[in-house]
Motif scaffolding. Structure first.
Motif, PDB file in Angstrom:
ATOM      1  N   PHE A  30       8.937  39.645  28.597  1.00 60.46           N
ATOM      2  CA  PHE A  30       8.032  38.505  28.141  1.00 60.46           C
ATOM      3  C   PHE A  30       6.849  38.881  27.055  1.00 60.46           C
ATOM      4  O   PHE A  30       6.740  38.344  26.240  1.00 60.46           O
ATOM      5  CB  PHE A  30       7.754  37.613  29.287  1.00 60.46           C
ATOM      6  N   VAL A  31       6.298  39.800  27.795  1.00 60.76           N
ATOM      7  CA  VAL A  31       4.879  40.189  26.976  1.00 60.76           C
ATOM      8  C   VAL A  31       5.364  40.727  25.517  1.00 60.76           C
ATOM      9  O   VAL A  31       4.686  40.393  24.705  1.00 60.76           O
ATOM     10  CB  VAL A  31       4.139  41.120  27.847  1.00 60.76           C
ATOM     11  N   ALA A  32       6.470  41.620  25.377  1.00 53.55           N
ATOM     12  CA  ALA A  32       6.849  42.243  24.222  1.00 53.55           C
ATOM     13  C   ALA A  32       7.287  40.937  23.541  1.00 53.55           C
ATOM     14  O   ALA A  32       7.404  41.135  22.193  1.00 53.55           O
ATOM     15  CB  ALA A  32       7.833  43.279  24.642  1.00 53.55           C
ATOM     16  N   PHE A  33       7.922  40.021  24.076  1.00 55.16           N
ATOM     17  CA  PHE A  33       8.520  39.035  23.152  1.00 55.16           C
ATOM     18  C   PHE A  33       7.414  37.941  22.427  1.00 55.16           C
ATOM     19  O   PHE A  33       7.851  37.249  21.537  1.00 55.16           O
ATOM     20  CB  PHE A  33       9.555  38.073  24.202  1.00 55.16           C
ATOM     21  N   ILE A  34       6.371  37.756  23.206  1.00 52.88           N
ATOM     22  CA  ILE A  34       5.382  36.888  22.600  1.00 52.88           C
ATOM     23  C   ILE A  34       4.979  37.070  21.169  1.00 52.88           C
ATOM     24  O   ILE A  34       4.951  36.039  20.394  1.00 52.88           O
ATOM     25  CB  ILE A  34       3.931  37.079  23.604  1.00 52.88           C
ATOM     26  N   PRO A  35       4.772  38.281  20.592  1.00 54.59           N
ATOM     27  CA  PRO A  35       4.555  38.273  18.993  1.00 54.59           C
ATOM     28  C   PRO A  35       5.529  37.685  18.378  1.00 54.59           C
ATOM     29  O   PRO A  35       5.220  37.038  17.365  1.00 54.59           O
ATOM     30  CB  PRO A  35       4.280  39.901  18.969  1.00 54.59           C
ATOM     31  N   ALA A  36       6.861  38.065  18.485  1.00 50.98           N
ATOM     32  CA  ALA A  36       8.031  37.505  17.862  1.00 50.98           C
ATOM     33  C   ALA A  36       8.057  35.830  17.982  1.00 50.98           C
ATOM     34  O   ALA A  36       8.210  35.149  16.594  1.00 50.98           O
ATOM     35  CB  ALA A  36       9.304  37.963  18.418  1.00 50.98           C
ATOM     36  N   VAL A  37       7.387  35.168  18.993  1.00 53.02           N
ATOM     37  CA  VAL A  37       7.590  33.864  18.886  1.00 53.02           C
ATOM     38  C   VAL A  37       6.500  33.148  18.132  1.00 53.02           C
ATOM     39  O   VAL A  37       6.639  32.343  17.338  1.00 53.02           O
ATOM     40  CB  VAL A  37       7.124  33.253  20.469  1.00 53.02           C
ATOM     41  N   ILE A  38       5.121  33.916  18.274  1.00 57.64           N
ATOM     42  CA  ILE A  38       4.110  33.295  17.606  1.00 57.64           C
ATOM     43  C   ILE A  38       4.319  33.494  15.863  1.00 57.64           C
ATOM     44  O   ILE A  38       4.146  32.700  15.131  1.00 57.64           O
ATOM     45  CB  ILE A  38       2.870  34.241  17.656  1.00 57.64           C
ATOM     46  N   PHE A  39       4.701  34.851  15.370  1.00 58.65           N
ATOM     47  CA  PHE A  39       4.847  34.921  14.205  1.00 58.65           C
ATOM     48  C   PHE A  39       6.098  34.421  13.504  1.00 58.65           C
ATOM     49  O   PHE A  39       6.078  33.823  12.369  1.00 58.65           O
ATOM     50  CB  PHE A  39       5.159  36.454  13.934  1.00 58.65           C
ATOM     51  N   GLY A  40       7.200  34.214  14.435  1.00 58.60           N
ATOM     52  CA  GLY A  40       8.276  33.592  14.001  1.00 58.60           C
ATOM     53  C   GLY A  40       8.161  32.274  13.580  1.00 58.60           C
ATOM     54  O   GLY A  40       8.573  31.457  12.707  1.00 58.60           O
ATOM     55  N   LEU A  41       7.033  31.358  14.561  1.00 55.94           N
ATOM     56  CA  LEU A  41       6.985  29.990  14.361  1.00 55.94           C
ATOM     57  C   LEU A  41       5.809  29.880  13.097  1.00 55.94           C
ATOM     58  O   LEU A  41       6.011  28.801  12.317  1.00 55.94           O
ATOM     59  CB  LEU A  41       6.152  29.311  15.502  1.00 55.94           C
ATOM     60  N   LEU A  42       5.035  30.819  12.835  1.00 61.01           N
ATOM     61  CA  LEU A  42       4.134  30.738  11.919  1.00 61.01           C
ATOM     62  C   LEU A  42       4.650  31.061  10.531  1.00 61.01           C
ATOM     63  O   LEU A  42       4.224  30.346   9.445  1.00 61.01           O
ATOM     64  CB  LEU A  42       2.889  31.762  12.074  1.00 61.01           C
ATOM     65  N   LEU A  43       5.612  31.989  10.319  1.00 59.17           N
ATOM     66  CA  LEU A  43       6.308  32.480   9.176  1.00 59.17           C
ATOM     67  C   LEU A  43       7.798  32.007   8.798  1.00 59.17           C
ATOM     68  O   LEU A  43       8.423  32.576   8.055  1.00 59.17           O
ATOM     69  CB  LEU A  43       5.940  33.986   9.148  1.00 59.17           C
ATOM     70  N   GLY A  44       8.240  31.125   9.783  1.00 60.92           N
ATOM     71  CA  GLY A  44       9.484  30.593   9.540  1.00 60.92           C
ATOM     72  C   GLY A  44       9.875  30.524   8.263  1.00 60.92           C
ATOM     73  O   GLY A  44      11.028  31.235   7.449  1.00 60.92           O
TER      74      GLY A  44
END
Length: 261
Positions: free
Chosen positions: A76-90
């Motif tokens: 989950f911790v490793a997944f957090i950056p993908a969630v943040i950047f995915g939403l910001l840079l979709g």
């Protein structure tokens, strides 16, 4: 998209998803060659068939998923950056997905880096993954939002920079693919549903075929990759990426079969 195209794309996905050669890049090039890259269903297909490759990881490493809650927390911790950047840079990421030049350049740059990875980090033998290490691997994985970078390659190299062995870094990359790819599939499916996109019976059948083929091929690819990586390292993948990237540029500029804009 016809059945043969769906099978070919699924084979490409199954082979390349867990290799450091960029599955997204290869799917863009293949679908561009078929002349279906801009089709809405093709874009959905290339995301949804990742479910089959996710299942291959679960099947191969079934017992590992019952280790401890700590294992899931680290994912989950490793997944957090993908969630943040995915939403910001979709939207920006979606625009990059339509450009084969981006894929080619990323393949070439990544290829040169892979030629040096073993020299820089190949002697690492670590097997323990801390929460900080997991988060850093997640940051490296975000580089794969650029088509052609390779999610597995970025996360494996990220693990090796944290002194993990090739095998440990590769296996954690496989596990990390599950929440990352599942999240991307659910988001993309919801986006299409929200926009009123309705699948026909034929399209549903193509998705089923794609997932089944991707699952079978990924099973073979993962087992083969781990053994090869342990013995031979990354150089062969580096050379492949450079050759593939140069070939794409030559085809694009001189044959122009890959122009999809």
């Amino acid at each position: 998209m016809d059945v043969l195209q769906a099978i070919i794309l699924a084979i490409i996905e199954g082979i390349t998803e867990f290799l450091p050669v960029s599955s997204t890049g290869h799917m863009i090039i293949a679908s561009s060659f078929f002349g279906i890259a801009q089709d809405d269903f093709t874009k959905l297909f290339t995301i949804v068939i990742q479910l089959g490759t996710i299942l291959s990881v679960i099947v191969l490493y079934f017992k590992r998923f019952f280790q401890s809650l700590d294992f899931y927390f680290k994912l989950f911790v490793a997944f957090i950056p993908a969630v943040i950047f995915g939403l910001l840079l979709g939207d920006f990421i979606d625009s990059l997905l339509e450009n084969p030049i981006t894929v080619a350049i990323s393949l070439i740059i990544g290829g040169f880096l892979l030629l040096k990875v073993d020299e820089w980090f190949g002697n690492s033998e670590g097997t323990e993954i801390s929460y900080l290490t997991a988060f850093k691997i997640g940051l490296f994985q975000c580089l794969a939002m650029i088509p052609g970078v390779s999610r597995s390659g970025a996360s494996i190299v990220g693990g090796m920079t944290q002194k993990l062995s090739r095998t440990t870094a590769a296996e954690f990359s496989f596990f990390l693919a599950i929440p990352t790819m599942l999240g991307a599939t659910l988001k993309k499916s919801y986006d299409y549903y929200k926009d009123g996109f309705v699948l026909s019976d034929d399209q549903i059948n193509l998705l089923i075929i794609g997932n089944v083929v991707g699952f079978i091929v990924a099973l073979i690819a993962i087992k083969s990759f781990i053994g090869f990586l342990t013995k031979h390292g990354f150089k062969i993948f580096g050379y492949y990426r450079i050759v593939a990237g140069v070939a794409i540029l030559l085809i694009h500029f001189f044959v122009q079969k890959l122009t999809i804009i």
